[in-house]
Write an enzyme that holds these catalytic residues in place. Structure first.
Site, PDB file in Angstrom:
ATOM      1  N   ASP A  13       0.816  -1.226   0.000  1.00 21.78           N
ATOM      2  CA  ASP A  13       0.000   0.000   0.000  1.00 21.78           C
ATOM      3  C   ASP A  13       0.845   1.269   0.000  1.00 21.78           C
ATOM      4  OD1 ASP A  13      -2.390  -1.638   0.341  1.00 21.78           O
ATOM      5  OD2 ASP A  13      -1.755  -1.858   2.433  1.00 21.78           O
ATOM      6  N   LYS A  16       2.484   2.355  -5.150  1.00 22.77           N
ATOM      7  CA  LYS A  16       3.202   1.915  -6.357  1.00 22.77           C
ATOM      8  C   LYS A  16       2.398   2.193  -7.628  1.00 22.77           C
ATOM      9  CE  LYS A  16       3.572  -2.248  -4.596  1.00 22.77           C
ATOM     10  NZ  LYS A  16       3.114  -1.965  -3.208  1.00 22.77           N
ATOM     11  N   GLY A  17       1.071   1.975  -7.547  1.00 22.25           N
ATOM     12  CA  GLY A  17       0.250   2.155  -8.734  1.00 22.25           C
ATOM     13  C   GLY A  17       0.311   3.565  -9.276  1.00 22.25           C
ATOM     14  N   LYS A  18       0.235   4.550  -8.383  1.00 21.78           N
ATOM     15  CA  LYS A  18       0.306   5.947  -8.823  1.00 21.78           C
ATOM     16  C   LYS A  18       1.629   6.223  -9.529  1.00 21.78           C
ATOM     17  CE  LYS A  18       0.989  10.664  -7.447  1.00 21.78           C
ATOM     18  NZ  LYS A  18       0.954  11.746  -6.450  1.00 21.78           N
ATOM     19  N   GLY A  40      -3.754  -4.140  -4.805  1.00 21.03           N
ATOM     20  CA  GLY A  40      -4.717  -3.094  -5.090  1.00 21.03           C
ATOM     21  C   GLY A  40      -3.971  -1.807  -5.376  1.00 21.03           C
ATOM     22  N   ARG A 143       3.691 -28.511  -7.972  1.00 24.76           N
ATOM     23  CA  ARG A 143       3.636 -28.955  -9.371  1.00 24.76           C
ATOM     24  C   ARG A 143       2.290 -29.558  -9.761  1.00 24.76           C
ATOM     25  NH1 ARG A 143       8.989 -32.224  -8.223  1.00 24.76           N
ATOM     26  NH2 ARG A 143       7.792 -32.337  -6.295  1.00 24.76           N
ATOM     27  N   SER A 418       5.602  12.495  -3.550  1.00 23.72           N
ATOM     28  CA  SER A 418       4.194  12.666  -3.886  1.00 23.72           C
ATOM     29  C   SER A 418       3.544  13.592  -2.865  1.00 23.72           C
ATOM     30  CB  SER A 418       3.480  11.311  -3.877  1.00 23.72           C
ATOM     31  OG  SER A 418       2.083  11.478  -4.057  1.00 23.72           O
TER      32      SER A 418
END
Length: 437
Positions: A13, A16-18, A40, A143, A418
């Site tokens: 959280d 990373k996505g931004k 997410g 496997r 950020s």
């Protein structure tokens, strides 16, 4: 040409996505290398908010190819829902998304087993997202898993039936009423029907041997960004075991999760928050169970983008951050959510731990297994908004002091800060030549 890597340095959280969305125009390819829909990644731009679980965060840039790598595990139901949400915004994902044939499938019975395993733990629950992650990776390493490439096998139906039967036999050992267990709000039979129908969505995408695709792309001078899911402190080997995820979330996971040789790893960008959060159980040395922790939760909107659960909040943990930097070989630090601390008059930073009457600045085995007491250094807060600031030089002196201290103690430059959730609320120190092209 090398692969640049973007890694989370905390318990997930981190934002990373931004960052991936922000950097994507500077790369030709964004590739996810591990994890599944337990991720997410939240992106905000043009007045809209988007949460991605399986699809790489470069998907909203039509010129950037997105690759779901072999180390990722995919639930067709969640994937189909995600694609539908993305395409509502006019993105033709069939043009800029491809899937590795070696990526594993999450079956409905994996979700069932996940719920049974977590219920059986009682008070010792690990905080699973109940997305079938652990059971799917268990099948992978034993496997017995099913892969995307199996969709082209004429024996797919019999393979699925055999795996389902094996899982249900295992589930029967728990002596629970399986019909009462809900999978993402649906009964097993309902989820299975949706799962079988969603396979047609995956079949509509190009399925490739991604290891060849990515290495040939590097040979042809294309720039690749590897996108991690979860955080370094949730790594299966080096995280706060057993309260971890089921894959390797650190830079080493890029090599196995994409088929990239170690010598082809370039920059390693480590993302961290100006404070700490985690979801679920497990050690959290700097956790705040007071008004400050609640302030951070509300101000930072700290609720899981996958589960909706409130995140535990605390001060930044420097020993843990240095540990993650060491494991990942971080070359550049990217600090998120500096703006959340705007209203905090005094900021604490954990610089070491007290464990069994001994002081240490290492996050070693004992820190994960013993009760620890964080040792703090205090910093003056900046107590002003960062709205409208577009250069590092404009930051309040207290924030610059905080950042400079982190750089001195980690030996790594904070290259990006950020100042809000939106794509354009991002400050780069220097110029964009640091990233991609």
């Amino acid at each position: 040409m090398n692969v640049d890597v973007l890694i989370g340095l905390q318990w997930g959280d981190e934002g990373k996505g931004k960052v991936v969305d922000f950097l994507s125009p500077h790369y030709d390819i964004v590739a996810r290398f591990q994890g599944g829909p337990n991720a997410g990644h939240t992106l905000e731009f043009d007045g809209s908010k988007h949460v991605l679980h399986t699809v790489p965060s470069g998907i909203f840039h039509p010129a950037t190819m997105n690759v779901i790598g072999n180390g990722v595990i995919i639930d067709p139901v969640i994937f189909a829902r995600e694609i539908a949400r993305i395409e509502k915004h006019g993105i033709n994902t069939r043009k800029n998304l491809i899937i590795s044939r070696r990526a594993h499938l999450i079956l409905p019975s994996h979700l069932l087993l996940d719920a049974l395993f977590e219920n059986a733990r009682g008070d010792n629950k690990i905080g699973s997202t109940l997305k079938g992650i652990g059971p799917t990776y268990t099948d992978k390493v034993s496997r017995q898993g099913m892969r995307i490439g199996d969709l082209d096998d004429r024996e797919f139906d019999s393979l699925y039936s055999a795996n389902k039967a094996r899982h249900l036999a295992w589930a029967s050992l728990y002596h629970q009423d399986i019909s009462a267990i809900m999978l993402q709000g649906l009964s097993f039979a309902e989820y299975e029907q949706q799962w079988l129908g969603a396979l047609s969505v995956i079949r509509a995408y190009e399925r490739v041997d991604s290891e060849y695709y990515l290495n040939e792309s590097l040979d042809n001078g294309r720039r690749i960004l590897a996108e991690g899911a979860q955080g370094s402190m949730l790594d299966l080997d080096f995280g706060s075991y057993p309260f971890v995820t089921s894959s390797n979330t650190i830079t080493a996971g890029v090599c196995a999760g994409l088929g990239i040789a170690p010598r082809r790893i370039g920059k390693v960008m480590g993302v961290f928050k100006a404070y700490c959060t985690r979801v679920g159980g497990g050690p959290f040395p700097t956790e705040l169970k007071d008004e400050t922790g609640e302030f951070l939760r509300k101000r930072g909107n700290e609720y899981g983008s996958t589960t909706g659960r409130p995140r535990r909040c605390g001060w930044l943990d420097l020993p843990a951050l240095r540990y993650a930097i060491m494991l990942n070989g971080v070359t550049h630090l990217l600090m998120m959510k500096a703006d959340v601390l705007n209203g905090v008059p005094e900021i604490n930073l954990c610089t070491s731990y007290k464990v069994n009457d001994q002081y240490t600045d290492h996050m070693d085995y004992s820190v994960f297994s013993e009760r620890v007491q964080p040792v703090y250094e205090q910093f003056r807060g900046w107590k002003q908004s960062l709205e409208g600031i577009d250069r590092f030089e404009q930051f309040p002196e207290a924030l610059k002091t905080y950042i400079t201290f982190l750089e001195e103690k980690t030996g790594v430059e904070v290259a990006l800060i950020s100042t809000g959730p939106n794509r354009n609320q991002t400050i780069i120190r220097g110029d964009m030549s640091l990233f991609g092209r």
